[in-house]
Design a protein around this motif. Structure first.
Motif, short mmCIF file in Angstrom:
data_model
loop_
_atom_site.label_atom_id
_atom_site.label_comp_id
_atom_site.label_asym_id
_atom_site.label_seq_id
_atom_site.Cartn_x
_atom_site.Cartn_y
_atom_site.Cartn_z
N ASP A 160 0.81 -1.23 0.00
CA ASP A 160 0.00 0.00 0.00
C ASP A 160 0.84 1.27 0.00
N VAL A 161 1.93 1.25 0.75
CA VAL A 161 2.77 2.46 0.85
C VAL A 161 3.39 2.78 -0.51
N ALA A 162 3.93 1.75 -1.17
CA ALA A 162 4.53 1.97 -2.49
C ALA A 162 3.48 2.46 -3.48
N ARG A 163 2.27 1.91 -3.40
CA ARG A 163 1.21 2.33 -4.33
C ARG A 163 0.88 3.81 -4.13
N ARG A 164 0.79 4.23 -2.88
CA ARG A 164 0.48 5.65 -2.61
C ARG A 164 1.56 6.55 -3.19
N HIS A 165 2.83 6.16 -3.02
CA HIS A 165 3.94 6.96 -3.57
C HIS A 165 3.84 7.05 -5.10
N LEU A 166 3.57 5.93 -5.74
CA LEU A 166 3.54 5.90 -7.20
C LEU A 166 2.34 6.67 -7.76
N ILE A 167 1.19 6.54 -7.11
CA ILE A 167 0.02 7.29 -7.57
C ILE A 167 0.21 8.78 -7.37
N ARG A 168 0.91 9.14 -6.30
CA ARG A 168 1.23 10.56 -6.09
C ARG A 168 2.08 11.09 -7.25
N GLN A 169 3.01 10.25 -7.74
CA GLN A 169 3.83 10.66 -8.89
C GLN A 169 2.99 10.81 -10.15
N LEU A 170 2.01 9.93 -10.32
CA LEU A 170 1.10 10.04 -11.46
C LEU A 170 0.35 11.37 -11.42
N ARG A 171 -0.17 11.70 -10.25
CA ARG A 171 -0.99 12.91 -10.12
C ARG A 171 -0.18 14.19 -10.25
N SER A 172 1.10 14.12 -9.87
CA SER A 172 1.95 15.31 -9.99
C SER A 172 2.69 15.34 -11.33
N HIS A 173 2.41 14.38 -12.21
CA HIS A 173 2.99 14.27 -13.55
C HIS A 173 4.50 14.00 -13.52
N ASP A 174 4.98 13.36 -12.43
CA ASP A 174 6.39 12.99 -12.34
C ASP A 174 6.63 11.55 -12.80
N PHE A 175 5.57 10.85 -13.14
CA PHE A 175 5.63 9.46 -13.58
C PHE A 175 5.73 9.50 -15.10
N LEU A 176 6.91 9.14 -15.63
CA LEU A 176 7.13 9.22 -17.08
C LEU A 176 6.46 8.04 -17.79
N ARG A 177 5.61 8.35 -18.80
CA ARG A 177 4.97 7.32 -19.62
C ARG A 177 5.09 7.75 -21.08
N GLU A 178 5.88 7.01 -21.83
CA GLU A 178 6.06 7.30 -23.25
C GLU A 178 5.58 6.12 -24.09
N TYR A 179 4.98 6.45 -25.23
CA TYR A 179 4.40 5.44 -26.11
C TYR A 179 4.93 5.64 -27.53
N ILE A 180 4.92 4.56 -28.30
CA ILE A 180 5.12 4.64 -29.74
C ILE A 180 3.78 4.34 -30.40
N ALA A 181 3.40 5.20 -31.34
CA ALA A 181 2.11 5.02 -32.03
C ALA A 181 2.28 5.30 -33.51
N TYR A 182 1.41 4.69 -34.30
CA TYR A 182 1.39 4.95 -35.74
C TYR A 182 0.04 5.58 -36.08
N GLY A 183 0.08 6.89 -36.39
CA GLY A 183 -1.12 7.64 -36.69
C GLY A 183 -1.39 7.67 -38.18
N ASP A 184 -2.63 7.45 -38.58
CA ASP A 184 -3.01 7.43 -39.98
C ASP A 184 -3.34 8.86 -40.41
N GLY A 185 -2.30 9.62 -40.70
CA GLY A 185 -2.47 11.02 -41.07
C GLY A 185 -1.16 11.76 -40.95
N ASP A 186 -1.09 12.95 -41.51
CA ASP A 186 0.13 13.77 -41.45
C ASP A 186 0.06 14.71 -40.25
N ALA A 187 1.15 14.76 -39.49
CA ALA A 187 1.20 15.68 -38.36
C ALA A 187 1.37 17.11 -38.88
N PRO A 188 0.66 18.08 -38.30
CA PRO A 188 0.79 19.46 -38.77
C PRO A 188 2.15 20.06 -38.49
#
Length: 331
Positions: A160-188
Motif C-alpha cells: 500500500d505504501v509503495a502504491r500511494r507513492h507511485l500514484i502521487r507521482q502520477l498525479r503530480s505528472h512525475d511518472f514518465l509514460r512514453e508510447y510509440i504510435a502509428y497515426g493514420d495522417g500527417d502531423a501538422p
C-alpha cells in the motif's frame, strides 16, 4: 513469561521510534509497512507486533542477504514478461490482448492476476522470503493500466505504501509514460501538444472529447513528436508522452487531431467500416490499435532513486513499420 517481562514489552513501532528519534511515528509506520525494518536479519512489517527490547537485533534497512532487486526478463505467461521485481513494485511487459486489471464485464485473465499467481505459487516460498521477508501471500496492486489491445510496460505496486507513492507521482505528472504510435495522417508539425477535455458517459465506457471545460470533464494533455513520416501512405510514427492519463486519451486525441491510430476499432473510421463489413480487409492489415507503451520512468518509493524501464515495439508493429518503410522506398 513473567509479569515483569510482559510489562517491558512494546510494539515494533515503539522500538523503531526509539531507533529513529528524529522521524515522525507516522513515517516510521509507513517504513515498517514497506519492509524497511529487520529483526535478526529478517524483514518485519507488523507495526503492532509486541516484543521485549530487541536491542541491536532491530535494524533499519534490508538484510544484506536479501535480494534487493531482480532485473532480468522472465516470461511468466504467454502474454506477460516480468521485467523487474523488488519488495515494492514489479514491472511487467504485456502483449496485446491481455487485460491489465480484472474488470466486472470480462472474465478474462489479467496481468495483475498472472503476477499474483506467479508470486504466490506454492513453489515460490523461498522467493517470497528473500524479497519480502516472509512467505505470506503478496497482493499486487494496480498503479495505472493499459487498454487490453495496447502492448507495453506496466508498473504494479506490491504494498500500500509503495502504491500511494507511485500514484502521487502520477498525479503530480512525475511518472514518465512514453508510447510509440502509428497515426493514420500527417502531423501538422514535427512536435506539439494536444489539450482537450474528456468526459466519460454514465456507463464509464465511452469518452466525449470537448474543447471547453464542462461539469464532469477533465483536461487531457498529451505531447507528441514525429519520429518518422511515411509520406506515401500519410502515416506518422509518433513518440507520445502522457502528462495526464485518462481512459483512451491517446487514441481519442490522436483521432481528433487528424491522426487516428492504425487499427483502432473505436476511433479510426476506416477500421470501423472494415470491422462492420464482414470479410473486409483491415487498413494496413493491422488487427489492433498501433500503440505500444515503450518507456516508464519513476522515483523508487523506498530508495528515492530515479529508475527507467524500456520495451521494444512488438513483432506486429515491427512488421507494420517494415511495410510502410518498403512502400516509401518504392515510391
Amino acid at each position: 513469561m513473567t509479569e515483569d517481562s510482559k510489562q517491558s514489552e512494546k510494539t515494533l513501532l515503539d522500538w523503531a521510534a526509539q531507533l529513529c528519534p528524529d522521524s515522525p511515528r507516522k513515517r516510521i509506520k509507513e517504513w515498517i509497512a514497506s519492509g524497511r525494518f529487520c529483526l535478526e536479519g529478517r524483514v518485519v512489517t507488523k507495526a503492532g507486533l509486541r516484543m521485549a527490547d530487541p536491542g541491536p537485533a532491530l535494524t533499519l534497512g534490508k538484510p544484506e542477504k536479501s535480494a534487493v532487486a531482480w532485473g532480468h526478463r522472465k516470461r511468466i505467461h504467454p502474454k506477460l514478461v516480468l521485467v523487474y521485481l523488488d519488495s515494492d513494485l514489479a514491472i511487467v511487459d504485456k502483449e496485446a490482448g491481455l487485460l491489465s486489471v480484472p474488470t466486472e464485464n470480462q472474465a478474462k485473465t489479467s496481468a495483475l492476476e498472472v503476477l499474483s499467481n506467479y508470486l504466490n505459487d506454492s513453489r515460490g516460498e523461498a522467493t517470497r522470503r528473500s524479497f519480502f521477508g516472509s512467505p505470506d501471500a503478496i497482493k499486487p496492486l494496480p498503479v495505472h493500466r493499459l487498454d487490453q489491445y495496447t502492448s507495453g510496460i506496466l508498473c504494479i505496486a506490491l504494498n500500500d505504501v509503495a502504491r500511494r507513492h507511485l500514484i502521487r507521482q502520477l498525479r503530480s505528472h512525475d511518472f514518465l509514460r512514453e508510447y510509440i504510435a502509428y497515426g493514420d495522417g500527417d502531423a501538422p508539425q514535427a512536435e506539439g501538444s494536444w489539450r482537450n477535455y474528456l468526459k466519460l458517459d454514465e456507463r464509464g465506457y465511452d469518452q466525449e472529447l470537448l474543447h471547453e471545460p464542462v461539469d464532469g470533464a477533465t483536461e487531457a494533455i498529451t505531447h507528441y513528436k514525429v519520429e518518422e513520416a511515411y509520406a506515401r501512405h500519410h502515416v506518422s510514427k509518433l513518440r507520445i508522452r502522457l502528462e495526464t492519463g485518462l481512459k483512451h486519451q491517446i487514441r481519442i486525441q490522436a483521432a481528433a487531431n487528424g491522426m487516428p491510430l492504425i487499427g483502432d476499432r473505436i476511433y479510426h473510421p476506416g477500421t470501423q467500416k472494415a470491422v462492420a463489413k464482414k470479410g473486409a480487409k483491415l487498413p494496413y492489415g493491422f488487427k489492433r490499435q498501433a500503440l505500444h507503451a515503450a518507456t516508464i520512468g519513476i522515483v523508487h518509493p523506498s530508495s528515492g532513486q530515479k529508475i527507467k524501464f524500456q520495451s521494444k515495439i512488438p513483432g506486429d508493429m515491427q512488421l507494420l513499420e517494415e511495410r510502410l518503410r518498403m512502400a516509401q522506398l518504392q515510391a
